[in-house]
Design a protein around this motif. Structure first.
Motif, PDB file in Angstrom:
ATOM      1  N   HIS A 473      52.180  78.144 -16.521  1.00  0.00           N
ATOM      2  CA  HIS A 473      50.906  79.643 -16.070  1.00  0.00           C
ATOM      3  C   HIS A 473      51.811  79.116 -13.742  1.00  0.00           C
ATOM      4  O   HIS A 473      52.209  80.560 -13.396  1.00  0.00           O
ATOM      5  N   ASN A 512      47.981  82.823 -21.654  1.00  0.00           N
ATOM      6  CA  ASN A 512      48.642  82.633 -20.875  1.00  0.00           C
ATOM      7  C   ASN A 512      50.211  83.637 -21.166  1.00  0.00           C
ATOM      8  O   ASN A 512      50.972  84.101 -20.960  1.00  0.00           O
ATOM      9  N   ARG A 573      43.964  79.015 -16.848  1.00  0.00           N
ATOM     10  CA  ARG A 573      44.614  80.269 -17.182  1.00  0.00           C
ATOM     11  C   ARG A 573      44.376  81.133 -15.502  1.00  0.00           C
ATOM     12  O   ARG A 573      43.092  81.338 -15.733  1.00  0.00           O
ATOM     13  N   THR A 574      44.862  82.456 -16.061  1.00  0.00           N
ATOM     14  CA  THR A 574      44.279  83.688 -15.277  1.00  0.00           C
ATOM     15  C   THR A 574      43.134  84.635 -16.169  1.00  0.00           C
ATOM     16  O   THR A 574      43.027  84.464 -16.909  1.00  0.00           O
TER      17      THR A 574
END
Length: 588
Positions: A473, A512, A573-574
């Motif tokens: 990440h 991700n 996680r985005t």
């Protein structure tokens, strides 16, 4: 009459009731004819032993300072001080060449010791009165040269690399000429002497110097300018390092600047053809370190520890545990500052990054860790221990001041070294930086944490896999998508095998990874595959893998030293990836 007892103690001492003239120590006796010749002999026009004119860039103001200082009637001596390799000799030599018509004699004196100074003055006598000096002793010739300087005005003496300021004292009292001295020493100069602290070049001048070395008269392309600027920054804009690199690249045109940058550590000890091998960056500083070892061993220990931290704004308080006596620490820092190896403020220390590189790459003694590495780990461990965990939100000034040094410690971990700094602190510090959007700075922290977790708990432990996920990440956040994909692709399969297809960690890593592909179709295919596999598994009624708790043992690995592992942490996680997963679940 009163009785007196007189006692002389020490070599050359004299004791008596009445002393008329007493001469102690060695004496040079010159005949009347020689004394008169010192007055009568005239120097030939342009007498000099100056080395050739060097390349000198970015020193306009410093050359102006020398001209202004030596032009004052009351100030005939100037001392240029600074780190070894910063360009002190080049500055003095450039000044001498530019103003050689203003002087009757320009004489370069090797000044590392009184014997060196005496020999250089004896060489001056040999040039002025060769018939007598050819058979005279070194001491007699040096004494005659001093008499000649007292009789004749208009000369310039350059004392290069003065080790002890006291060695210069006999030569600064005469008013007949000018004296320039260069030295690594920044203290103990007479108050009558003007001093200039010489710093590294600015980036533009450093890049210009490097271009002139590598390309000669050829105009650089835009790419070459960018490459030389990058290499100049890597070299800390240190003139001797720039000259060394430029000469090497000019001599080896098939080696690109980028390749030289990758091999920088080994290149610091390589001199191009025709250059004195002792004038490389690494060897110059090893000479200084040898001198420091004799004078103050603690100073060398402190310097070796500084090599593993960030180069700027190192808190003095961080170094306090290095010795039981804080006065000893401050004296050691003072010695390092005197030799221009560090810069000091009241509460911080800075060190040139190339000095750090040289120190970090000294060969270790036997099987021990590199010099100073364990000390740096110990000091930072002690510094973060009372701080607790970094905050989940907001800023922590105490942590913020230590972060550059944690990142430097992690980034410089030697190959095969078992880092003693707690992996958990590396990981939590990285999460703090990622929360602030500093993903690139978090990468070395997570890399170091991952290596420690793999060594302690194995590759399949949940904590190890979480750190690896967070590293992928961080690569993504730093814009390094190739490394992000290389880290996350095998992790997706590993998570599915260890935790199951529907484990939140598996889905997060997959999301991700999809985000790092930067390819919508590839991302869509990956997420659909994960979601469908999960739904088919649930439809068959197959038991799902139970998520590991922080204290659970991995299925195939024993648990080791849990105290050194990071806390449970989180599967990062985005937002974009999270949205991708939820929407694909709905589509599937």
């Amino acid at each position: 009459m009163t009785d007196f007892t007189f006692q002389a103690i020490g070599a050359g001492s004299v004791a008596a009731h009445h002393i008329g003239t007493a001469i102690t120590g060695p004496v040079n006796v010159l005949t009347a004819e020689l004394l008169n010749s010192a007055r009568d002999v005239q120097a030939p026009a342009g007498l000099t032993n100056l080395p050739p004119l060097p390349l000198c860039f970015g020193r306009t103001s410093e050359l102006g300072w020398l001209r202004g200082t030596l032009g004052q009637p009351a100030a005939g001596t100037a001392v240029v001080q600074g780190l070894g390799g910063v360009g002190k000799s080049t500055l003095a030599l450039t000044y001498a060449h530019r103003h050689r018509r203003d002087y009757t004699v320009l004489w370069w004196i090797a000044a590392a010791s009184p014997d060196h100074i005496e020999q250089s003055l004896a060489d001056l006598a040999l040039r002025l009165i060769p018939v007598w000096a050819g058979s005279a002793s070194t001491k007699d010739r040096a004494a005659w040269a001093m008499l000649w300087l007292q009789w004749h005005p208009g000369w310039l003496l350059i004392f290069d690399n003065v080790e002890d300021p006291a060695d210069l004292q006999p030569y600064v009292s005469t008013s007949n000429g000018h004296v320039i001295a260069t030295s690594r020493r920044s203290a103990s100069w007479p108050t009558s002497v003007a001093t200039l602290a010489l710093d590294v070049l600015d980036l533009a001048a450093a890049s210009e110097l490097l271009c002139s070395q590598v390309l000669g008269a050829t105009s650089p392309t835009h790419r070459q300018i960018q490459e030389t600027r990058a290499l100049s920054a890597d070299l800390g804009q240190l003139p001797i390092a720039l000259m060394q690199a430029g000469g090497y690249l000019a001599q080896n045109p098939t080696i690109s600047i980028e390749r030289y940058r990758r091999r920088l550590i080994g290149a610091l000890d390589k001199a191009p053809e025709g250059v004195d091998p002792e004038r490389t960056v690494a060897r110059i500083w090893r000479q200084t370190i040898s001198t420091l070892t004799e004078r103050n061993p603690l100073a060398v220990r402190v310097l070796s520890t500084l090599a593993w931290l960030a180069p700027d704004d190192i808190p003095v308080g961080l170094l306090t545990p290095i010795t039981d006596d804080s006065d000893d620490l401050h004296e050691a820092l003072g010695v390092l500052a005197v030799y221009c190896m560090v810069s000091l403020t009241q509460d911080s220390v800075s060190i040139h990054r190339l000095v750090q590189t040289t120190l970090r790459n000294q060969p270790p003694i036997g099987d021990s860790a590199p010099t100073g590495r364990l000390e740096a780990e110990r000091l930072l461990s002690a510094a973060v221990a009372p701080l607790g965990e970094p905050p989940d939100s907001g800023r922590s000034p105490a942590w913020d001041r230590l972060f550059p040094h944690l990142v430097a410690l992690a980034a410089t971990t030697p190959d095969g070294h078992a880092d003693t700094f707690p992996a958990g602190r590396y990981a939590s510090a990285a999460l703090y930086l990622q929360g602030l959007g500093h993903d690139a700075r978090a990468v070395p922290l997570l890399t170091a944490a991952l290596a420690r977790c793999e060594a302690l708990a194995g590759a399949e432990h949940e904590l190890t896999m979480k750190v690896r996920s967070n590293l992928g990440h961080a690569y993504h956040g730093a814009g390094d998508f190739e490394r992000s994909i290389a880290t996350l692709e095998p992790l997706v399969a590993q998570c599915a095998q260890v935790f199951g297809d529907s484990h939140p960690g598996t889905l997060t890593v997959a999301a991700n990874l999809a985000n790092s592909y930067r390819d919508y179709l590839a991302a869509l295919a990956l997420v659909l595959m994960i979601v469908r596999r999960s739904k088919r598994r649930r439809a068959r009624g197959a038991p799902q893998a139970v998520p590991c708790s922080p204290d659970a043992k991995p299925p195939t690995r024993p648990r080791h030293h849990h105290a050194e592992l990071p806390p449970a942490g989180r599967w990062l996680r985005t937002r974009r990836a999270s949205t991708c997963v939820s929407s694909m679940e709905a589509v599937a």
